[in-house]
Write an enzyme that holds these catalytic residues in place. Structure first.
Site, PDB file in Angstrom:
ATOM      1  N   SER A  53       0.869  -1.172   0.000  1.00 11.72           N
ATOM      2  CA  SER A  53       0.000   0.000   0.000  1.00 11.72           C
ATOM      3  C   SER A  53       0.905   1.221   0.000  1.00 11.72           C
ATOM      4  O   SER A  53       1.712   1.406   0.909  1.00 11.72           O
ATOM      5  CB  SER A  53      -0.903   0.003   1.247  1.00 11.72           C
ATOM      6  N   SER A  54       0.798   2.048  -1.024  1.00 16.13           N
ATOM      7  CA  SER A  54       1.714   3.169  -1.206  1.00 16.13           C
ATOM      8  C   SER A  54       1.556   4.208  -0.098  1.00 16.13           C
ATOM      9  O   SER A  54       0.519   4.300   0.564  1.00 16.13           O
ATOM     10  CB  SER A  54       1.469   3.843  -2.562  1.00 16.13           C
TER      11      SER A  54
END
Length: 337
Positions: free
Chosen positions: A103-104
């Site tokens: 998840s960025s």
């Protein structure tokens, strides 16, 4: 941005804590200046990150620890929630100890979405579905029918589709090689890439409308290309650094190790983040000493002085001017491009 402190009391349940954490992160992103467009702020307010990260892995010593939303230990659940709402990337899928999906970092996502410069009615292709969080933000801004997200791994696309459906979003979630794009859903006005590339797959250009924008991690930066036609695109790097999981389905020669003592590079420059960008961009073309000499002679240029041209005969990175004296070919074309 730091971690938040949460305490459960008889009057506060886990839902209240999640809502509080979500609201606090949006305020912090806004205070950092990455949500200047009110439409993107509204998207971040509407889309809670915890829905898309029900668990993540954190490194502890020689191994990894899994934190998850349904852990029976309340302290570990609290650590999960604190971790989800820290402005940092989170490892969401490991395979044989290797990171394959994450998840960025939310602030980087916000910067990229702003730089994508979408307009109402634009059709967007996202390369790298990840958890589905970014696709949800795009859906809120543009509508489900305008969003397509692609990932090579069926487990990842199934998970992203389920997360999106929890919030009522139903974009096209496609399992396939991102290097090939998604011709069945083309043409696109924007392509947003959430995985690092060795070069730009040429197939994407043919799936874009003239004037389309491609925003992609390349080297350790973000290249913003304007597509002229199926054979040509050109643009400059943004000033923002970017580190993502590599695109699977594409291959590249690994860059030479700049820390190799044989290169004789000063340690402080090996660790210089801007010089690292140039080292990776010119790997296999310039010897690290040549790259250092050029970087010094040109005033230690930042990312935004570099650009990329994609043409029918290949791809080139350049400094200042695509027709100038400093032009380097990029790596081999990935399979399927």
């Amino acid at each position: 941005m730091g971690a938040h402190t949460f305490r459960t009391t008889p009057r506060t349940g886990i839902r209240d804590l999640r809502e509080t954490a979500h609201a606090a992160q949006v305020r912090e992103l806004a205070a950092a200046g990455v949500l200047e467009d009110p439409r993107w702020r509204a998207a971040f307010e509407a889309v809670p990150r915890h829905v898309f990260v029900p668990y993540f892995w954190t490194g502890r010593g020689a191994g990894h620890e899994r934190l998850w939303a349904e852990d029976p230990d309340p302290e570990r659940r609290a650590r999960w929630l604190r971790g989800v709402y820290v402005d940092t990337p989170l490892a969401t899928r490991l395979r044989d100890g290797r990171l394959v999906s994450s998840s960025s970092q939310p602030s980087l996502m916000a910067k990229m979405l702003a730089a994508l410069d979408v307009r109402d009615g634009d059709d967007v292709l996202e390369i790298g579905a990840g958890t589905g969080y970014n696709a949800a933000l795009l859906c809120h801004r543009l509508g489900d029918e305008h969003v397509t997200t692609v990932d090579l791994d069926e487990e990842i696309t199934e998970s992203a589709r389920a997360h999106l459906a929890q919030l009522g979003y139903h974009p096209a979630v496609v399992t396939g090689d991102g290097a090939r794009g998604c011709p069945a859903r083309a043409p696109f006005d924007r392509i947003m890439v959430t995985c690092t590339l060795p070069l730009i797959p040429h197939a994407w250009l043919a799936q874009c409308r003239p004037g389309a924008r491609i925003l992609a991690p390349l080297s350790t930066g973000l290249i913003a290309l304007t597509v002229r036609d199926a054979d040509f695109a050109e643009g400059r790097f943004l000033h923002t650094p970017a580190y993502f999981v590599p695109l699977r389905g594409a291959t590249a020669q690994p860059p030479a190790d700049p820390a190799d003592p044989a290169h004789g590079l000063p340690y402080e420059l090996v660790e210089n983040e801007r010089f690292q960008f140039m080292l990776v961009l010119t790997a296999g073309v310039l010897h690290p000493r040549e790259a250092l000499d050029l970087w010094r002679s040109e005033g230690r240029p930042a990312r935004e002085r570099f650009g990329v041209t994609v043409g029918p005969g290949g791809q080139w990175a350049w400094l200042d001017d695509p027709q100038g004296p400093y032009v380097w070919p990029l790596g081999q074309t990935p399979p399927g491009a």
